[in-house]
Scaffold this motif. Structure first.
Motif, PDB file in Angstrom:
ATOM      1  N   LYS A  93       0.647  33.085  17.709  1.00 54.48           N
ATOM      2  CA  LYS A  93      -0.865  33.033  17.678  1.00 54.48           C
ATOM      3  C   LYS A  93      -0.779  32.334  19.127  1.00 54.48           C
ATOM      4  N   THR A  94      -1.964  33.144  20.200  1.00 54.94           N
ATOM      5  CA  THR A  94      -2.214  31.740  21.701  1.00 54.94           C
ATOM      6  C   THR A  94      -3.934  31.476  21.218  1.00 54.94           C
ATOM      7  N   PRO A  95      -3.567  30.475  22.212  1.00 58.09           N
ATOM      8  CA  PRO A  95      -4.423  29.101  21.757  1.00 58.09           C
ATOM      9  C   PRO A  95      -5.830  30.690  21.827  1.00 58.09           C
ATOM     10  N   GLU A  96      -5.918  31.118  23.213  1.00 56.78           N
ATOM     11  CA  GLU A  96      -7.657  31.871  23.403  1.00 56.78           C
ATOM     12  C   GLU A  96      -7.057  33.630  22.850  1.00 56.78           C
ATOM     13  N   GLU A  97      -6.220  34.191  21.548  1.00 56.13           N
ATOM     14  CA  GLU A  97      -6.391  34.808  21.097  1.00 56.13           C
ATOM     15  C   GLU A  97      -7.025  36.654  21.997  1.00 56.13           C
ATOM     16  N   GLU A 110      -1.984  31.973  41.831  1.00 53.92           N
ATOM     17  CA  GLU A 110      -0.746  30.761  40.995  1.00 53.92           C
ATOM     18  C   GLU A 110      -1.325  30.127  39.997  1.00 53.92           C
ATOM     19  N   ARG A 111      -2.823  29.542  39.780  1.00 50.97           N
ATOM     20  CA  ARG A 111      -3.275  28.856  39.030  1.00 50.97           C
ATOM     21  C   ARG A 111      -2.816  29.874  37.786  1.00 50.97           C
ATOM     22  N   ASP A 112      -3.551  31.191  37.811  1.00 47.62           N
ATOM     23  CA  ASP A 112      -3.910  32.240  36.489  1.00 47.62           C
ATOM     24  C   ASP A 112      -2.568  32.566  35.482  1.00 47.62           C
ATOM     25  N   ARG A 113      -0.992  32.933  37.069  1.00 44.70           N
ATOM     26  CA  ARG A 113       0.011  32.688  36.098  1.00 44.70           C
ATOM     27  C   ARG A 113       0.292  31.704  35.745  1.00 44.70           C
ATOM     28  N   VAL A 114       0.342  30.634  35.816  1.00 47.65           N
ATOM     29  CA  VAL A 114       0.218  29.604  35.345  1.00 47.65           C
ATOM     30  C   VAL A 114       0.169  29.188  33.817  1.00 47.65           C
ATOM     31  N   ARG A 115      -1.083  29.920  33.776  1.00 47.45           N
ATOM     32  CA  ARG A 115      -2.391  29.459  32.716  1.00 47.45           C
ATOM     33  C   ARG A 115      -1.477  30.331  31.650  1.00 47.45           C
ATOM     34  N   ALA A 116      -1.843  31.663  32.198  1.00 41.52           N
ATOM     35  CA  ALA A 116      -0.833  32.363  31.070  1.00 41.52           C
ATOM     36  C   ALA A 116       0.282  32.042  30.623  1.00 41.52           C
ATOM     37  N   GLY A 117       1.509  31.756  31.409  1.00 42.23           N
ATOM     38  CA  GLY A 117       2.668  31.232  31.472  1.00 42.23           C
ATOM     39  C   GLY A 117       2.855  30.225  29.761  1.00 42.23           C
ATOM     40  N   ALA A 118       1.787  28.897  30.365  1.00 40.50           N
ATOM     41  CA  ALA A 118       1.569  27.985  29.519  1.00 40.50           C
ATOM     42  C   ALA A 118       1.357  28.091  27.873  1.00 40.50           C
ATOM     43  N   GLU A 119      -0.099  28.817  28.344  1.00 34.72           N
ATOM     44  CA  GLU A 119      -0.259  29.173  26.607  1.00 34.72           C
ATOM     45  C   GLU A 119       0.228  29.900  25.900  1.00 34.72           C
ATOM     46  N   SER A 120       1.065  31.099  26.769  1.00 39.18           N
ATOM     47  CA  SER A 120       2.209  31.853  25.661  1.00 39.18           C
ATOM     48  C   SER A 120       3.521  30.573  25.105  1.00 39.18           C
ATOM     49  N   ALA A 121       4.109  30.253  26.088  1.00 39.54           N
ATOM     50  CA  ALA A 121       4.507  28.550  25.642  1.00 39.54           C
ATOM     51  C   ALA A 121       4.548  28.280  25.057  1.00 39.54           C
ATOM     52  N   TYR A 122       3.009  27.642  25.033  1.00 43.39           N
ATOM     53  CA  TYR A 122       2.493  26.756  23.842  1.00 43.39           C
ATOM     54  C   TYR A 122       2.358  27.496  22.044  1.00 43.39           C
ATOM     55  N   ALA A 123       1.883  28.462  22.545  1.00 45.06           N
ATOM     56  CA  ALA A 123       1.755  29.320  20.672  1.00 45.06           C
ATOM     57  C   ALA A 123       3.057  28.987  20.640  1.00 45.06           C
ATOM     58  N   LEU A 124       4.212  29.785  21.313  1.00 48.27           N
ATOM     59  CA  LEU A 124       5.767  29.361  20.302  1.00 48.27           C
ATOM     60  C   LEU A 124       6.020  28.227  20.243  1.00 48.27           C
TER      61      LEU A 124
END
Length: 486
Positions: free
Chosen positions: A472-476, A310-324
């Motif tokens: 732009k994402t943090p780890e694009e 679950e942590r992988d999906r949480v990280r992917a969603g959080a990184e996307s939201a942080y970029a926005l």
């Protein structure tokens, strides 16, 4: 001589506890119990660790953006607002799977940053494309002064003007969940800006097409039934309908749908001819959120692995939201080698259902158009064309007998059977409406599948270059897009 009992043991014996329990010596469990305990504890430990890390990751991103929600605002200001698009995943009956992914993994970060959102609901393939195309056409018509936005009878002090509303959309952004959503959005964008400005009623156009194909035409017979005198050339007698009154043209006879070209329709809209613009106005920046959906028995191992990560999906969603939230954008990277629109359309039409796994590799376009290209292999087994073909064949095989029954009962050629009295058969008017609804659904699904089908690529027009923006994402460059799997 027996060993004297301790005070605690003697006291416990008087409570009624059997002596065998007090004198039992601890020993190791059996081999099978050790295996069971080891496996169970390992699974529970990994699950607990995964959920703990997921909460930790989400909390860390919330701490990064929560200061935005603490900034004071004026009474006349509105919070930043984004539009969320989550198209239906092919083969999944749950059309809200993508939007639920957004609510669970992206929304918490946006809420912590005091960013509002608006989710656009879609129910079947192609709905998002038609919605975006219609919105673009309305925007073009309003810009040219063909249509005017409806005036509000009450002037509210906080109501935004059209220019202010457009500015708010540009400052917000658009969230696209998954590659299939990107395909539908770009197809609608290309259709809206490259097509004409005429408003086409899809239901009315389809009704006229179905009325002219001769499915409901009368079949001439040599003799009339005994005891019934009627003109075989006459129009079918309409039967009573259980439908509510409606002005839908699909419920009218074919002769009513045809209009004489010499008689102009005063209520019809004048034909608008407008060439596509060479450059587009500013567009809201896009946020590409990685998302996949595993459907079928073959993907059960992937589902199990995804459940414990679950942590992988949480990280992917959080990184996307942080970029926005941070709002750093760049130009949308188009294809490296451009093809003309006609070539893209020809390639889309030539691609068939029998395309192999190499068909996914053949659709490489370059740039952001290859976002989550690997996920198309998950969509390929869920083509709806075979089920649509079977449903259409089954429906049209029974339609002549149902139509004959409706006309016989309407003309009084026979009486209803006991079974028909319990379940009255559909009238001819209802059969026309039923056929219109089924054909509209089938053709919409076929159109939507042709857009998201693996191997077709994402629609692209040269006018998009330099206008479309992406957050732009943090780890694009170094991040893995496979973290968004479900």
């Amino acid at each position: 001589m027996d060993k004297p009992k301790s005070g605690i043991r003697a006291a416990l014996e008087y409570t009624g506890i059997p002596q065998s329990w007090l004198s039992a010596r601890p020993r190791l469990p059996s081999r099978n119990w050790l295996i069971f305990i080891a496996l169970t504890s390992s699974v529970l430990s990994y699950y607990t660790y995964d959920r703990h890390q997921a909460r930790k990751i989400r909390a860390s991103y919330i701490d990064r953006v929560k200061h935005f929600s603490e900034e004071p605002m004026k009474s006349s200001e509105l919070p930043r607002k984004v539009t969320v698009y989550g198209a239906k995943w092919p083969g999944d009956e749950d059309h809200q799977r993508a939007t639920r992914f957004f609510k669970k993994y992206v929304k918490p970060i946006l809420v912590a940053a005091a960013i509002d959102y608006d989710i656009v609901a879609t129910r079947q393939l192609g709905d998002l494309t038609r919605h975006v195309a219609s919105s673009v056409v309305n925007q073009r018509r309003n810009a040219l002064g063909i249509d005017r936005p409806p005036a509000s009878p009450i002037n509210l002090p906080n109501k935004l003007s059209e220019e202010q509303q457009r500015t708010r959309e540009l400052e917000g952004g658009i969230i696209l969940v998954g590659r299939h959503t990107l395909k539908e959005y770009m197809a609608g964008l290309e259709r809206g800006w490259s097509g004409g400005l005429e408003k086409v009623d899809r239901e009315e156009h389809l009704a006229q097409e179905l009325a002219a194909d001769g499915t409901f035409d009368e079949v001439e017979e040599g003799k009339s039934p005994v005891g019934v005198v009627h003109d075989p050339e006459a129009e079918p007698i309409p039967t009573s309908s259980r439908l509510p009154p409606s002005r839908n043209t699909a419920l009218l006879p074919p002769l009513v749908l045809s209009k004489s070209p010499s008689i102009p329709d005063a209520t019809s809209e004048p034909l608008v001819v407008d060439s596509p613009p060479s450059t587009l106005p500013p567009q809201p920046p896009l946020l590409l959120v990685p998302f996949t959906n595993h459907i079928g028995f073959r993907y059960i191992p992937h589902m199990i692995w995804s459940f414990f990560n679950e942590r992988d999906r949480v990280r992917a969603g959080a990184e996307s939201a942080y970029a926005l939230v941070m709002g750093q954008t760049r130009d949308f990277r188009g294809p490296d080698s451009l093809h003309s629109d006609d070539t893209l359309l020809q390639e889309a039409r030539k691609s068939t259902e029998s395309s192999t796994a190499s068909g996914v590799q053949d659709s490489v376009q370059g740039g952001d158009l290859d976002f989550m290209l690997w996920s198309e292999k998950l969509i390929k087994p869920h083509s709806p064309l075979s089920s649509i073909s079977d449903a259409r064949k089954s429906y049209y095989s029974t339609l002549p007998s149902r139509l004959a029954t409706a006309r016989q009962l309407a003309r009084g050629e026979r009486e209803m059977t006991k079974e028909e009295e319990k379940n009255p058969p559909a009238s001819e008017v209802e059969l026309r409406a039923e056929r219109l609804a089924k054909e509209s659904k089938w053709r919409a699904q076929e159109e939507g599948w042709n857009i998201v089908r693996p191997g077709t690529g994402v629609r692209w027009a040269e006018m998009f270059r330099g206008v479309l923006k992406v957050f732009k994402t943090p780890e694009e460059d170094g991040g893995s897009t496979e973290a968004g799997g479900v």
